[in-house]
Scaffold this motif. Structure first.
Motif, PDB file in Angstrom:
ATOM      1  N   ARG A   1       1.294  -0.889   0.041  1.00  0.00           N
ATOM      2  CA  ARG A   1      -0.191   0.280   0.097  1.00  0.00           C
ATOM      3  C   ARG A   1       0.892   1.321  -0.033  1.00  0.00           C
ATOM      4  O   ARG A   1       1.667   0.862  -0.493  1.00  0.00           O
ATOM      5  CB  ARG A   1      -0.970   0.122   0.969  1.00  0.00           C
ATOM      6  N   ALA A   2       0.221   2.729   0.616  1.00  0.00           N
ATOM      7  CA  ALA A   2       1.048   3.759   0.658  1.00  0.00           C
ATOM      8  C   ALA A   2       2.596   3.313   1.156  1.00  0.00           C
ATOM      9  O   ALA A   2       2.825   2.362   1.973  1.00  0.00           O
ATOM     10  CB  ALA A   2       0.147   4.632   1.726  1.00  0.00           C
TER      11      ALA A   2
ATOM     12  N   GLN B   1       2.798   1.999   5.169  1.00  0.00           N
ATOM     13  CA  GLN B   1       1.604   1.839   5.353  1.00  0.00           C
ATOM     14  C   GLN B   1       1.373   1.124   6.497  1.00  0.00           C
ATOM     15  O   GLN B   1       1.267   1.775   7.332  1.00  0.00           O
ATOM     16  CB  GLN B   1       0.291   1.850   4.486  1.00  0.00           C
TER      17      GLN B   1
ATOM     18  N   PRO C   1      -3.134   6.285  -6.726  1.00  0.00           N
ATOM     19  CA  PRO C   1      -2.606   6.411  -6.047  1.00  0.00           C
ATOM     20  C   PRO C   1      -1.644   7.379  -5.810  1.00  0.00           C
ATOM     21  O   PRO C   1      -0.670   7.813  -5.142  1.00  0.00           O
ATOM     22  CB  PRO C   1      -2.281   5.155  -4.473  1.00  0.00           C
TER      23      PRO C   1
ATOM     24  N   GLY D   1       1.125  10.033  -4.258  1.00  0.00           N
ATOM     25  CA  GLY D   1       1.028   9.738  -2.653  1.00  0.00           C
ATOM     26  C   GLY D   1      -0.624  10.026  -1.794  1.00  0.00           C
ATOM     27  O   GLY D   1      -0.136  10.402  -0.827  1.00  0.00           O
TER      28      GLY D   1
ATOM     29  N   MET E   1      -3.695   7.798   1.992  1.00  0.00           N
ATOM     30  CA  MET E   1      -3.276   7.699   3.130  1.00  0.00           C
ATOM     31  C   MET E   1      -3.384   9.581   3.782  1.00  0.00           C
ATOM     32  O   MET E   1      -3.707   8.904   5.178  1.00  0.00           O
ATOM     33  CB  MET E   1      -1.995   6.606   3.212  1.00  0.00           C
ATOM     34  N   ASN E   2      -2.832   9.809   3.297  1.00  0.00           N
ATOM     35  CA  ASN E   2      -2.055  11.090   3.354  1.00  0.00           C
ATOM     36  C   ASN E   2      -3.351  11.685   4.212  1.00  0.00           C
ATOM     37  O   ASN E   2      -3.736  12.474   4.987  1.00  0.00           O
ATOM     38  CB  ASN E   2      -1.347  12.141   3.461  1.00  0.00           C
TER      39      ASN E   2
END
Length: 551
Positions: free
Chosen positions: A46-47, A118, A306, A309, A312-313
């Motif tokens: 993931r991230a 992540q 994604p 990036g 998640m952020n």
């Protein structure tokens, strides 16, 4: 906690958004239970980019130094993204200090970005939250009912085989793109789904990191026509990720993917596949971010590519915004309109991210590849220069996106003061801090090597950017106490702040955004009332807050 409540807030989902929400809430003295159907262990592709803003939040939570120590990328490795024909040479374009991840002090922010998987972020947050709250892994959300006072949620204990009922004042679904909480609310996702399909492989490639021919970088965008891809270090011990460019019919079959891996490695290394993830890029935004006492955060309310990036952020950003507002409401100093501003403030931010991430998706490694790039000839050199210019033009917003990461604004929110002067126009690349209400507070390093952010409290902070009379600050503090607001005053001896903020005073919200600025505290009672969600939008327009500001 009243006897008929098990917790203040029940969070469904122990990913980055859910754990960040629990971190924000427990820091503010709010009780939390987190439930998660998985065990959150393993290598998950993931991230990897923990951006500047997220690292600033980690600093507030006291976790930034610990996270940096866990980064798999040694400090001496340049934080760059390479566009090249090979892992071992053939550079076409370099984005140095990509994502502002270079470990060097920058006046624009308090923390550099970091390259870290992540699952490491999740582990750090999980360990932290587990010391402050109740976390129930292997517990699956079933359904909920809500009333005027709270939410009753049924949870399946997957180990014990029984149903657990949890009574909370609020429920937050941070339960991913297929959110069951969102489904029960009947909230639809609008936009484009299934824009493109990808495969990500996590590889163990013993010896690759130590190869002296390897060009060090965070990511290698390889434009070799035989195997256009993105490849880079994922974790310690020669763990790498591999993303082949998508094919017309999908990600390609296993044999084709493995042929491309061997080509990229130059048939020099054996490798093992640790994990494989098939995934699809979307451009989707929820109709609503909640209903009643139930809210959505992270992928549950926005899904995007994604590339850049941001996923998640910005989910962590949701947690911060929603977290301080839930705490204020539960503690009685947040007004009746405060929680409504969660969607009002975050949705335009998400829309900008969706637009940018979708644009980033339009140009992948395969779009820049051509056979002549590999030629040792004048034609090859001309092709490489042309490709480099194309990369710079199209990918700068992806790897130099500080304007998007830090430059988002909540101007126009009912809990942000208005000014006659229009707010600055946003830009994806350029960060142009102005001190305009709604913006993230402009950053500065102080003479003692502290960040100005280190002076901000967990509640509201009155920042005096120039010399202030003690009686002015005392009166402001007394008014905050009268309204029951957690409050701090910061009056650093730093002459640059006056120009950065454009006023003698600025009221900084708990999330480090500016609620108001001004040269006088005469109307400070009205300012505080507005900033905590008591004043309505129409009342604000009629108030002294809509002042003329010509800074």
């Amino acid at each position: 906690m009243a006897a008929n409540f098990d917790t203040d807030v029940l969070v469904v989902g122990a990913g980055p958004a859910g754990l960040s929400l629990a971190t924000e809430l427990t820091m503010r003295g709010v009780s939390v239970i987190v439930v998660e159907q998985n065990e959150r262990v393993g290598v998950q592709p993931r991230a990897k980019t923990t951006n500047v803003r997220t690292m600033e939040h980690m600093r507030r939570w006291g976790l930034s130094k610990h996270l940096r120590n866990l980064s798999p990328i040694p400090p001496e490795v340049p934080r760059r993204v390479r566009f090249a024909t090979s892992l071992f040479g053939g550079d076409i374009w370099l984005f140095d200090n990509s994502f502002c991840a270079a470990r060097q002090r920058d006046d624009r922010f308090s923390e550099n970005a970091e390259w870290i998987p992540q699952y490491v972020i999740e582990k750090v947050l999980l360990d932290h939250v587990s010391r402050q709250a109740t976390v129930k892994l292997k517990h699956r959300f079933i359904d909920f009912t809500q009333d005027a006072d709270g939410v009753t949620t049924n949870i399946s204990d997957l180990d014990g085989g029984k149903t657990v009922t949890i009574r909370a004042r609020y429920l937050v679904g941070a339960d991913g793109g297929r959110s069951p909480v969102r489904a029960q609310l009947g909230i639809a996702m609008q936009g484009q789904s299934s824009i493109a399909s990808f495969v990500t492989l996590i590889l163990k490639v013993p010896g690759l990191n130590a190869d002296p021919r390897l060009e060090p970088a965070l990511m290698h965008w390889l434009v070799d026509p035989a195997a256009p891809c993105i490849v880079g270090p994922m974790d310690r011990d020669d763990t790498w990720f591999f993303n082949p460019s998508p094919k017309a019919g999908g990600p390609g079959d296993d044999a084709q993917v493995h042929n491309e891996i061997r080509h990229v490695l130059g048939d020099r290394y054996d490798y093992t596949v640790l994990a494989k993830d098939l995934w699809t890029a979307h451009r989707l935004l929820a109709d609503r971010y909640g209903e009643g006492r139930v809210y959505l955060a992270g992928d549950a309310c926005h899904l995007h590519s994604p590339f850049g990036g941001h996923g998640m952020n910005f989910g962590i950003g949701d947690a911060v915004d929603l977290g301080w507002k839930l705490a204020a409401t539960l503690q009685g100093w947040g007004g009746p309109g405060l929680l409504d501003t969660y969607e009002i403030e975050r949705k335009p931010v998400h829309q900008r991210v969706l637009d940018s991430a979708t644009e980033n998706l339009a140009s992948l490694s395969g779009q820049f590849s051509a056979p002549e790039l590999l030629e040792d000839s004048e034609r090859g050199e001309a092709a490489r220069q042309q490709a480099g210019r194309a990369v710079e033009r199209s990918k700068t917003p992806e790897f130099r996106s500080l304007g998007l990461v830090l430059g988002y604004s909540y101007a126009g929110s009912p809990i942000v003061a208005r000014e006659d002067k229009a707010p600055p126009q946003p830009d994806v690349v350029q960060l142009r801090p102005s001190g305009y209400p709604g913006e993230r507070a402009p950053h500065a390093w102080l003479a003692d090597d502290k960040s100005v952010y280190d002076l901000f409290g967990h509640g509201f902070t009155l920042l005096a950017t120039a010399e202030a009379m003690p009686q002015e600050l005392a009166a402001a503090t007394a008014e905050a106490k009268r309204q029951g607001i957690p409050f701090a005053v910061a009056n650093p001896d730093e002459p640059r702040l006056r120009a950065l903020y454009g006023a003698r005073f600025a009221l900084i919200r708990p999330d480090q955004h500016i609620a108001w600025r001004g040269d006088s505290l005469d109307d400070f009672a009205v300012v505080l009332t507005m900033a905590r969600g008591v004043t309505t939008k129409n009342e604000q327009r009629a108030s002294p807050l809509e002042r003329r500001h010509n800074a």
